[in-house]
Design an enzyme around this catalytic site. Sequence first.
Site, PDB file in Angstrom:
ATOM      1  N   SER A  89       0.864  -1.189   0.000  1.00  0.00           N
ATOM      2  CA  SER A  89       0.000   0.000   0.000  1.00  0.00           C
ATOM      3  C   SER A  89       0.896   1.232   0.000  1.00  0.00           C
ATOM      4  O   SER A  89       1.943   1.245   0.644  1.00  0.00           O
ATOM      5  CB  SER A  89      -0.894  -0.020   1.244  1.00  0.00           C
ATOM      6  OG  SER A  89      -1.693   1.150   1.280  1.00  0.00           O
ATOM      7  N   HIS A 103       0.112   4.491   1.018  1.00  0.00           N
ATOM      8  CA  HIS A 103      -0.035   5.595   1.974  1.00  0.00           C
ATOM      9  C   HIS A 103       0.677   5.372   3.310  1.00  0.00           C
ATOM     10  O   HIS A 103       0.690   6.260   4.150  1.00  0.00           O
ATOM     11  CB  HIS A 103      -1.511   5.960   2.172  1.00  0.00           C
ATOM     12  CG  HIS A 103      -2.319   5.019   2.994  1.00  0.00           C
ATOM     13  ND1 HIS A 103      -2.544   5.207   4.331  1.00  0.00           N
ATOM     14  CD2 HIS A 103      -2.978   3.884   2.663  1.00  0.00           C
ATOM     15  CE1 HIS A 103      -3.320   4.238   4.789  1.00  0.00           C
ATOM     16  NE2 HIS A 103      -3.596   3.409   3.785  1.00  0.00           N
ATOM     17  N   CYS A 109     -13.910   1.933  18.141  1.00  0.00           N
ATOM     18  CA  CYS A 109     -15.012   2.402  18.974  1.00  0.00           C
ATOM     19  C   CYS A 109     -16.306   1.992  18.296  1.00  0.00           C
ATOM     20  O   CYS A 109     -16.650   2.508  17.242  1.00  0.00           O
ATOM     21  CB  CYS A 109     -14.928   3.918  19.121  1.00  0.00           C
ATOM     22  SG  CYS A 109     -16.062   4.538  20.361  1.00  0.00           S
TER      23      CYS A 109
HETATM   24  N1  PLP Z   1      -2.990  -4.352   6.100  1.00  0.00           N
HETATM   25  C1  PLP Z   1      -2.335  -3.738   7.086  1.00  0.00           C
HETATM   26  C2  PLP Z   1      -1.358  -4.520   7.905  1.00  0.00           C
HETATM   27  C3  PLP Z   1      -2.553  -2.390   7.359  1.00  0.00           C
HETATM   28  O1  PLP Z   1      -1.904  -1.789   8.346  1.00  0.00           O
HETATM   29  C4  PLP Z   1      -3.477  -1.684   6.550  1.00  0.00           C
HETATM   30  C5  PLP Z   1      -3.752  -0.256   6.806  1.00  0.00           C
HETATM   31  O2  PLP Z   1      -4.407   0.117   7.741  1.00  0.00           O
HETATM   32  C6  PLP Z   1      -4.139  -2.370   5.515  1.00  0.00           C
HETATM   33  C7  PLP Z   1      -3.867  -3.702   5.323  1.00  0.00           C
HETATM   34  C8  PLP Z   1      -5.124  -1.682   4.631  1.00  0.00           C
HETATM   35  O3  PLP Z   1      -4.463  -0.897   3.662  1.00  0.00           O
HETATM   36  P1  PLP Z   1      -5.218   0.300   2.955  1.00  0.00           P
HETATM   37  O4  PLP Z   1      -5.443   1.349   3.995  1.00  0.00           O
HETATM   38  O5  PLP Z   1      -4.274   0.745   1.862  1.00  0.00           O
HETATM   39  O6  PLP Z   1      -6.491  -0.230   2.405  1.00  0.00           O
END
Ligand code: PLP
Length: 386
Positions: free
Chosen positions: A205, A207, A333
């Site tokens: 990912s 971001h 929450c």
């Molecule tokens: N997997 C893990 C370990 C994550 O930390 C996150 C993000 O919160 C995700 C998947 C989901 O990724 P995205 O926010 O790009 O959908």
Amino acid sequence: MIYLDNSATTPLAPEVIERMNRWRAESFANASSAHRPGQRARVAIEDARERIAATIGAEPKELIFTSGGTEADNLALKGYAIDVFRKSGAWPAILTAPTEHHAVLHSAEFLERLGAPVVLIDVDAEGRVSPEALAEKLRAIADRPAQRTLVSLMHANNETGSVNPIAELAATAHRFGAIFHTDAVQSFGKLHVHADLGADMITLSAHKIHGPKGIGALYVNKEIELEPLMHGGAQERNRRGGTEAPELIVGFEEAAALATTGREETMAAIAQLSARLRARLAEIAGVRFVTPAHGALANIVNVTFDDADALDGEALIVGMDLEGVAVSNGSACTSGSLQPSHVLSAMGLGAAQARAAVRLSLSRYSSAADVEFAAEALDRVVRRMR
Ligand code: PLP
């Protein structure tokens, strides 16, 4: 505001903003169009695919762009299981752990409702799955007929930073003829995330590495076939329909290049900062580290408190916010009550301790002053609450 919630998301790197702005200003064409502006967009996407794939030792055609880590996890589990079911009329078993991100756990639960057997593997007190624990579960289903089991185990945990021994887990899965997927959303750009770890599918990912939200990718070994989740156009080699977003893809490429170039030096600097943070947090009375001292991502420090019963988890986060420090506790929450984190519960923490957990997560933009201030702020908040 001091931002220490980088495991939730990261600020865009200035280089990423500049690259995306330049692209936006220059082109808006659809990469599927035959004219020159369209072909420029196509070239930008394919160049980015090649460069991102190269950072993980993959072939460009093995990378499918998605809307992020959530979609990539969904595609890995559902795309694989549905493809097996469509071809054989039987569901593959799915092995995963209770500490996975909900994108994996809820996808597995969905497949279970359709008929796929789902097996959860226990984690140890530090939140890791051992190759022996995986082998034991694989042995228990070894007499299940034919369909290749899917094992999905994350590289690094988003709440605790605990790192699974991915190469050993992938080798164990393969020894039993299973397919191995790993969610590397938290580890990409921080640890060695590479096809040579042996995973058949890897989730990424943008971001979490100072890239844009809304873009990620799934690496899929070229031997593996998936049923698309998005039916539509022929984009992504018929594996994910929908017009591509070149500005997000070039932003992802820039972020991946920044995160992987000089990664070890950057992580060494972050490790020094988090050691300092741990030392300062250790001075707070009753503090208890959830993030293990070894075998965890350097940028995450998760703590709880011995007297968690007397502390209010939500008020801890709000108190930190009022002090000017943005942190999280990973608990959701739901309808006004703070549910203890499923990750910490699976590691054996009681409900009160899980609710009182505070996760501080650093990035390459964090400073020594930030961690000093955050530790002092948490001390003040806890003292006031006591
Ligand atoms: N997997 C893990 C370990 C994550 O930390 C996150 C993000 O919160 C995700 C998947 C989901 O990724 P995205 O926010 O790009 O959908």
